[in-house]
Enzyme design. Structure first.
Site, PDB file in Angstrom:
ATOM      1  N   SER A 138      -3.391  48.925  -6.331  1.00 31.29           N
ATOM      2  CA  SER A 138      -3.147  48.298  -7.540  1.00 31.29           C
ATOM      3  C   SER A 138      -3.575  46.607  -7.679  1.00 31.29           C
ATOM      4  O   SER A 138      -3.665  46.241  -6.431  1.00 31.29           O
ATOM      5  CB  SER A 138      -1.596  48.254  -7.782  1.00 31.29           C
ATOM      6  OG  SER A 138      -1.170  47.557  -8.827  1.00 31.29           O
ATOM      7  N   TYR A 151       7.630  47.519  -4.514  1.00 29.92           N
ATOM      8  CA  TYR A 151       6.518  48.057  -4.988  1.00 29.92           C
ATOM      9  C   TYR A 151       5.160  47.278  -4.641  1.00 29.92           C
ATOM     10  O   TYR A 151       4.254  47.827  -3.912  1.00 29.92           O
ATOM     11  CB  TYR A 151       6.407  48.281  -6.495  1.00 29.92           C
ATOM     12  CG  TYR A 151       5.173  48.700  -6.930  1.00 29.92           C
ATOM     13  CD1 TYR A 151       4.913  50.137  -6.609  1.00 29.92           C
ATOM     14  CD2 TYR A 151       4.347  48.180  -7.729  1.00 29.92           C
ATOM     15  CE1 TYR A 151       3.694  50.694  -7.106  1.00 29.92           C
ATOM     16  CE2 TYR A 151       2.947  48.612  -8.002  1.00 29.92           C
ATOM     17  CZ  TYR A 151       2.763  49.930  -7.804  1.00 29.92           C
ATOM     18  OH  TYR A 151       1.360  50.469  -8.242  1.00 29.92           O
TER      19      TYR A 151
HETATM   20  N1  LIG Z   1      -0.060  53.349 -14.024  1.00 31.38           N
HETATM   21  C1  LIG Z   1      -0.243  52.014 -13.652  1.00 31.38           C
HETATM   22  O1  LIG Z   1      -0.277  51.154 -14.409  1.00 31.38           O
HETATM   23  C2  LIG Z   1      -0.805  51.887 -12.040  1.00 31.38           C
HETATM   24  C3  LIG Z   1      -1.211  50.676 -12.008  1.00 31.38           C
HETATM   25  C4  LIG Z   1      -1.824  50.374 -10.608  1.00 31.38           C
HETATM   26  C5  LIG Z   1      -1.544  51.622  -9.646  1.00 31.38           C
HETATM   27  N2  LIG Z   1      -0.867  52.434  -9.904  1.00 31.38           N
HETATM   28  C6  LIG Z   1      -0.927  53.665  -8.782  1.00 31.38           C
HETATM   29  O2  LIG Z   1      -1.587  54.946  -9.046  1.00 31.38           O
HETATM   30  C7  LIG Z   1      -0.887  55.813  -8.470  1.00 31.38           C
HETATM   31  C8  LIG Z   1      -0.540  57.117  -9.547  1.00 31.38           C
HETATM   32  O3  LIG Z   1       0.300  56.679 -10.447  1.00 31.38           O
HETATM   33  P1  LIG Z   1       0.366  56.870 -12.139  1.00 31.38           P
HETATM   34  O4  LIG Z   1       0.062  55.711 -12.814  1.00 31.38           O
HETATM   35  O5  LIG Z   1      -0.811  57.920 -12.175  1.00 31.38           O
HETATM   36  O6  LIG Z   1       1.614  57.325 -12.118  1.00 31.38           O
HETATM   37  P2  LIG Z   1       2.425  58.854 -12.693  1.00 31.38           P
HETATM   38  O7  LIG Z   1       1.865  59.420 -13.862  1.00 31.38           O
HETATM   39  O8  LIG Z   1       4.072  58.434 -12.458  1.00 31.38           O
HETATM   40  O9  LIG Z   1       2.232  59.664 -11.176  1.00 31.38           O
HETATM   41  C9  LIG Z   1       2.412  59.446  -9.985  1.00 31.38           C
HETATM   42  C10 LIG Z   1       2.341  60.822  -9.172  1.00 31.38           C
HETATM   43  O10 LIG Z   1       2.882  60.527  -7.893  1.00 31.38           O
HETATM   44  C11 LIG Z   1       3.710  61.737  -7.671  1.00 31.38           C
HETATM   45  N3  LIG Z   1       4.711  61.412  -6.591  1.00 31.38           N
HETATM   46  C12 LIG Z   1       5.528  60.367  -6.440  1.00 31.38           C
HETATM   47  N4  LIG Z   1       6.321  60.411  -5.346  1.00 31.38           N
HETATM   48  C13 LIG Z   1       5.796  61.676  -4.682  1.00 31.38           C
HETATM   49  C14 LIG Z   1       5.953  62.123  -3.324  1.00 31.38           C
HETATM   50  N5  LIG Z   1       7.013  62.104  -2.289  1.00 31.38           N
HETATM   51  N6  LIG Z   1       4.890  63.392  -3.033  1.00 31.38           N
HETATM   52  C15 LIG Z   1       3.927  63.608  -3.755  1.00 31.38           C
HETATM   53  N7  LIG Z   1       3.883  62.942  -5.039  1.00 31.38           N
HETATM   54  C16 LIG Z   1       4.575  62.050  -5.396  1.00 31.38           C
HETATM   55  C17 LIG Z   1       4.392  61.986  -8.902  1.00 31.38           C
HETATM   56  O11 LIG Z   1       4.915  63.432  -8.907  1.00 31.38           O
HETATM   57  P3  LIG Z   1       6.178  63.664  -9.711  1.00 31.38           P
HETATM   58  O12 LIG Z   1       5.731  64.254 -11.061  1.00 31.38           O
HETATM   59  O13 LIG Z   1       6.879  64.825  -8.692  1.00 31.38           O
HETATM   60  O14 LIG Z   1       7.104  62.627  -9.708  1.00 31.38           O
HETATM   61  C18 LIG Z   1       3.193  61.926  -9.842  1.00 31.38           C
HETATM   62  O15 LIG Z   1       2.551  63.007  -9.657  1.00 31.38           O
HETATM   63  C19 LIG Z   1       0.205  55.443  -7.851  1.00 31.38           C
HETATM   64  O16 LIG Z   1       0.217  55.172  -6.355  1.00 31.38           O
HETATM   65  C20 LIG Z   1       0.442  54.067  -8.584  1.00 31.38           C
HETATM   66  O17 LIG Z   1       1.214  53.111  -7.637  1.00 31.38           O
HETATM   67  C21 LIG Z   1      -0.460  52.892 -10.977  1.00 31.38           C
END
Ligand SMILES: NC(=O)c1ccc[n+]([C@@H]2O[C@H](COP(=O)([O-])OP(=O)(O)OC[C@H]3O[C@@H](n4cnc5c(N)ncnc54)[C@H](OP(=O)(O)O)[C@@H]3O)[C@@H](O)[C@H]2O)c1
Length: 276
Positions: A138, A151
């Site tokens: 991130s 985080y």
């Molecule tokens: N959105 C942003 O602004 C942003 C920015 C920078 C980086 N990121 C990074 O991008 C990645 C994906 O996030 P996203 O934005 O797509 O958010 P999201 O829609 O909330 O997706 C997160 C995913 O991770 C899964 N997860 C959480 N804990 C887990 C575990 N113990 N084992 C397996 N799966 C797990 C969730 O599953 P469940 O549905 O079961 O909870 C969901 O499928 C993360 O690493 C986040 O830190 C996001």
């Protein structure tokens, strides 16, 4: 030869879009998720588009779950070419408000989960003499700000780990790529946890300011398929860069960090966040 990919956290957001993007580009993709009751939507799209995509259960917190998912892929395909470490979540709460257990849980998923996957899959990639590991970090893996220290430190740790991996794994033909998204419009912000100690905290006001600020920014966030497209482009590049930034917000912050001294940058962040 058929290329095999494993993506973690595919129930929504970046993982969901990345699994689809990779399978559309002819990677046989294992779209993994910890709760397969959320698989309906991705399976429906895969069926409609006739994609090579299979959903399997994988919880990155659980060693057994990782082992059985990887064993299944080994039995079915005998190789893994691409690993996308995407699963993760965020936690609101300033340093004093986050218990050690909450810090540990944050690292369990965002950092140790990644290590577990790599330790399980790197031996296969070494034997193949090739492989690509994509770590979804991130902009928060390179810039600290208030309200989400657990985080942010988990993502800083992931950045450090990724830099080490590039030296250690490349002699075996394994590439490591870091993805640094800015604010992406996914379930991430609504799924964020809040530290239990926030009530009656001296940090309540600042935490709530940050919570409201990021939730507002999320509405204007970059669509997750842009991250997926960047990942696909990076893995298809002969010599990928160490880092790929996604989103104009991320580029702006990281450019400012590069150009300014530490103190100038801190003042810039304060102004951006609080108008100070
Ligand atoms: N959105 C942003 O602004 C942003 C920015 C920078 C980086 N990121 C990074 O991008 C990645 C994906 O996030 P996203 O934005 O797509 O958010 P999201 O829609 O909330 O997706 C997160 C995913 O991770 C899964 N997860 C959480 N804990 C887990 C575990 N113990 N084992 C397996 N799966 C797990 C969730 O599953 P469940 O549905 O079961 O909870 C969901 O499928 C993360 O690493 C986040 O830190 C996001």
């Amino acid at each position: 030869m058929e290329k095999i990919a494993l993506v973690t956290g595919c129930s929504s957001g970046i993982g969901f879009e990345t699994a689809l993007e990779l399978s559309r580009a002819d990677y046989f993709t294992y779209a993994t998720m910890r709760n397969t009751s959320k698989a309906g939507k991705i399976q429906e799209i895969a069926e409609k588009e006739n994609l090579n995509l299979e959903v399997i259960e994988l919880d990155v917190d659980k060693e057994d779950s990782i082992k059985s998912a990887v064993k299944k892929i080994q039995e079915q395909k005998g190789r893994i070419d691409v690993l996308v470490n995407n699963a993760g979540y965020g936690l609101f709460g300033c340093i004093e408000d986050v218990s050690i257990n909450e810090f540990k849980a944050q690292f369990e998923t965002n950092f140790f989960g990644v290590i577990r996957l790599i330790q399980e899959i790197a031996p296969t990639m070494r034997k193949q003499g090739s492989g690509i590991i994509v770590n979804v970090s991130s902009v928060a893996g390179r810039i600290g700000f208030p309200g989400t220290p657990a985080y942010i430190s988990s993502k800083f740790a992931l950045e450090g780990l990724s830099e080490c991996m590039r030296y250690e794994l490349s002699p075996f033909g394994i590439k490591t790529i870091i993805i640094e998204p800015g604010v992406i419009k996914t379930n991430f912000f609504s799924a964020m946890k809040v530290s239990e100690r926030k009530q009656d905290s001296p940090y309540k006001e600042i935490t709530e300011k940050v919570m409201n600020g990021v939730k507002m920014m999320a509405e204007m966030g970059t669509p997750p398929d842009e991250v997926a497209k960047t990942i696909l482009k990076a893995i298809q590049t002969e010599k990928p860069l160490p880092r790929y930034i996604v989103g104009s917000d991320a580029s702006m912050f990281l450019e400012a960090k590069k150009m300014k001294t530490d103190i100038e940058f801190e003042n810039y962040i304060k102004k951006e966040l609080f108008g100070d």
